[in-house]
Enzyme design. Structure first.
Site, PDB file in Angstrom:
ATOM      1  N   GLU A  98       0.776  -1.535   0.130  1.00 37.28           N
ATOM      2  CA  GLU A  98      -0.166   0.042  -0.198  1.00 37.28           C
ATOM      3  C   GLU A  98       0.941   1.432   0.331  1.00 37.28           C
ATOM      4  O   GLU A  98       1.986   1.375   1.282  1.00 37.28           O
ATOM      5  CB  GLU A  98      -1.238  -0.147   1.081  1.00 37.28           C
ATOM      6  CG  GLU A  98      -1.846   1.240   0.838  1.00 37.28           C
ATOM      7  CD  GLU A  98      -3.426   1.205   2.199  1.00 37.28           C
ATOM      8  OE1 GLU A  98      -3.706   0.132   3.421  1.00 37.28           O
ATOM      9  OE2 GLU A  98      -3.081   2.207   2.961  1.00 37.28           O
ATOM     10  N   LYS A 123      -7.138  -0.895  11.339  1.00 36.56           N
ATOM     11  CA  LYS A 123      -6.795  -1.044   9.840  1.00 36.56           C
ATOM     12  C   LYS A 123      -5.438  -0.215   9.450  1.00 36.56           C
ATOM     13  O   LYS A 123      -4.374  -1.121   9.006  1.00 36.56           O
ATOM     14  CB  LYS A 123      -8.490  -1.240   8.852  1.00 36.56           C
ATOM     15  CG  LYS A 123      -7.355  -1.689   7.803  1.00 36.56           C
ATOM     16  CD  LYS A 123      -6.275  -0.628   6.822  1.00 36.56           C
ATOM     17  CE  LYS A 123      -6.783  -1.422   5.296  1.00 36.56           C
ATOM     18  NZ  LYS A 123      -5.207  -0.500   4.856  1.00 36.56           N
ATOM     19  N   ASP A 135       4.122 -14.403  11.341  1.00 35.94           N
ATOM     20  CA  ASP A 135       2.871 -14.698  10.425  1.00 35.94           C
ATOM     21  C   ASP A 135       1.693 -14.019  10.579  1.00 35.94           C
ATOM     22  O   ASP A 135       0.801 -13.837  11.930  1.00 35.94           O
ATOM     23  CB  ASP A 135       2.113 -16.745  11.471  1.00 35.94           C
ATOM     24  CG  ASP A 135       0.959 -17.091  10.853  1.00 35.94           C
ATOM     25  OD1 ASP A 135       0.064 -15.835  10.012  1.00 35.94           O
ATOM     26  OD2 ASP A 135       0.455 -18.030  11.379  1.00 35.94           O
ATOM     27  N   HIS A 182      -2.329  10.731  -0.189  1.00 35.72           N
ATOM     28  CA  HIS A 182      -2.127   9.469  -0.910  1.00 35.72           C
ATOM     29  C   HIS A 182      -2.145   9.286  -2.700  1.00 35.72           C
ATOM     30  O   HIS A 182      -1.804   8.708  -2.955  1.00 35.72           O
ATOM     31  CB  HIS A 182      -3.628   8.359  -0.090  1.00 35.72           C
ATOM     32  CG  HIS A 182      -3.952   8.154   0.579  1.00 35.72           C
ATOM     33  ND1 HIS A 182      -5.091   6.625   0.453  1.00 35.72           N
ATOM     34  CD2 HIS A 182      -2.914   7.665   2.051  1.00 35.72           C
ATOM     35  CE1 HIS A 182      -4.586   6.401   2.098  1.00 35.72           C
ATOM     36  NE2 HIS A 182      -3.453   6.496   2.732  1.00 35.72           N
TER      37      HIS A 182
END
Ligand code: MEV
Length: 433
Positions: free
Chosen positions: A85, A275, A291, A388
């Site tokens: 991202e 998130k 993991d 962004h």
């Protein structure tokens, strides 16, 4: 629809690719070239990657970036981040520098306990089972000595073993609930081996000594580790928050705190808030060969531990001091698993100066906190689209294979114009006319 194939895993790598090309692709040559482009020319290295999983056909690259200037407990780190991202690494680096100038991050491991369970069914009297368990418990633990010997020598091992009555939740359901200290290993194999041994010994002992039998359903570690917790924190006086992007630190601090408070009470916001934290956490977890699915599952369960999904970070303003912190469960390893196999994991761990699992917990928690700080700072000031879209602009330019000159020209143009996909495409087309 293609026919089902049997014996696929037995085919060679070329045969597997051949089958895929025949079954799904019209332009076989282009598809084959694409797959082969991603093979490593170093055959030994390629073989290593081929053997990590089954049915490997090629490699799937993610960028490995670094975020420098992380001052954690007065030591300076450059943090590796594997993530696709755009803007995550840039945001982490920016937050690191911001807090470097304000004393850095403080981090502390609060607990390191891992959990595993043997789930079984029993139809008899609980009190009978309970008193039997107490007599057989030392035997159960002793039966794992061949597995625990090395771990115990290093100071870890089984911490406790309990019998839990879950029959009110599900008819006849009971557990052996075990806790472990696995030191620098994530410990999945160690825990699962101990659990399977407990199950085997327990079943035999019950069969030989009780009239009622038990049915072992499964033995498996839990990825929910609410007692494997790390805390990371930043703080400074409100006036010290003043910076290029923060002209009024008082207003900034209040808005920032409100944004955190909203995520504490509003699950829709909390999920996105967390998130953003996981953008940082997962990137470091992945770069260090851990993991990330296990970490994700455990972290989100922890975020809902009080019955409603909530923020993992918290903020406080007291006596003119702005304090922002995170508390998360992280079961990580710096030995075993991929850590000594994947060359880039080895690289990442060496760059982090060969951390212990506890050190890595602190680094990962800091990465999550920094990421959240960066996101909330943007969201409560300029909004995130500005940053962004700058990164997005670069992606679009690359998609269009823009030359260096074209990039310079278009980046200049969008310094004063709003970036949208169509506006960038239009600008490229205009330039190329
Ligand atoms: C995007 O990947 C992450 C953010 O949405 C996180 C947030 O809203 O806090 C920016």
């Amino acid at each position: 629809m293609p026919n089902a194939i049997s014996g696929f895993s037995k085919l060679s790598k070329s045969e597997k690719i051949g089958w895929l090309l025949d079954t799904y692709f019209t332009d076989k040559k282009a598809a084959l070239t694409l797959v082969k482009q991603y093979w490593n020319t170093d055959q030994k290295l390629q073989k290593l990657h081929d053997e990590f999983i089954e049915n490997t056909i090629t490699n799937y690259y993610l960028p490995l970036g670094v975020a420098p200037n992380f001052l954690i407990n007065d030591s300076l780190f450059t943090i590796p981040m594997a993530i696709e991202e755009s803007s995550v690494v840039a945001a982490a680096s920016k937050a690191a520098k911001f807090w470097y100038d304000r004393g850095g991050f403080k981090a502390e491991v609060i607990s390191t306990e891992k959990i595993g369970q043997v789930h079984f069914m029993y139809e008899g009297d609980f009190e009978k089972l309970e008193s039997f368990f107490e007599t057989v418990k030392p035997k159960l633990i002793a039966s794992t000595s061949h597995i625990t010997k090395n771990m115990e020598q290093r100071g870890g091992g089984i911490l406790d073993l309990e019998l839990r009555n879950k029959s009110e939740d599900l008819n006849n359901y009971y557990q052996l609930h075990a806790t472990f200290e696995t030191l620098d290993a994530m410990g999945a194999n160690f825990i699962n081996s101990c659990l399977e041994q407990f199950a085997k010994t327990f079943k035999t002992e019950v069969e030989e000594n009780l009239e009622d039998d038990i049915i072992i359903i499964m033995s498996i570690l839990s990825n929910y580790v609410p007692n494997c917790i790390v805390r990371a924190e930043v703080s400074c006086s409100i006036s010290d928050l003043k910076s290029k992007d923060i002209s009024n630190p008082e207003i900034f601090a209040q808005k920032f705190k409100q944004a955190v408070n909203i995520a504490e009470v509003e699950p829709f916001r909390a999920v996105t808030h967390n998130k953003g934290i996981m953008n940082g956490v997962d990137a470091v977890v992945l770069a260090t060969g851990n993991d990330f699915r296990a970490v994700e599952a455990g972290v989100h369960a922890y975020a809902s531990r009080n019955g409603s999904y909530s923020s993992l970070t918290h903020c406080n303003i007291d006596n003119d001091i702005f304090k922002f912190w995170i508390e998360i469960p992280l079961a990580l390893g710096t030995v075993g698993g991929l850590t000594s196999l994947h060359p880039l994991v080895k690289f990442s761990l060496e760059m982090l100066e060969k951390p212990t699992a506890k050190d890595l917990m602190q680094i990962v928690a800091v990465a999550g906190l920094a990421q959240n700080f960066g996101a909330l700072k943007s969201l409560t000031t300029t909004g995130i689209q500005e940053g962004h879209m700058k990164m997005h602009l670069m992606n679009i330019l690359n998609q269009f294979e823009a030359s260096v000159d074209e990039k310079t020209n278009i980046i200049e143009h969008f310094k004063t114009n709003v970036v949208t996909h169509s506006a960038v495409v239009e600008a490229i087309e205009k330039l190329r006319k």
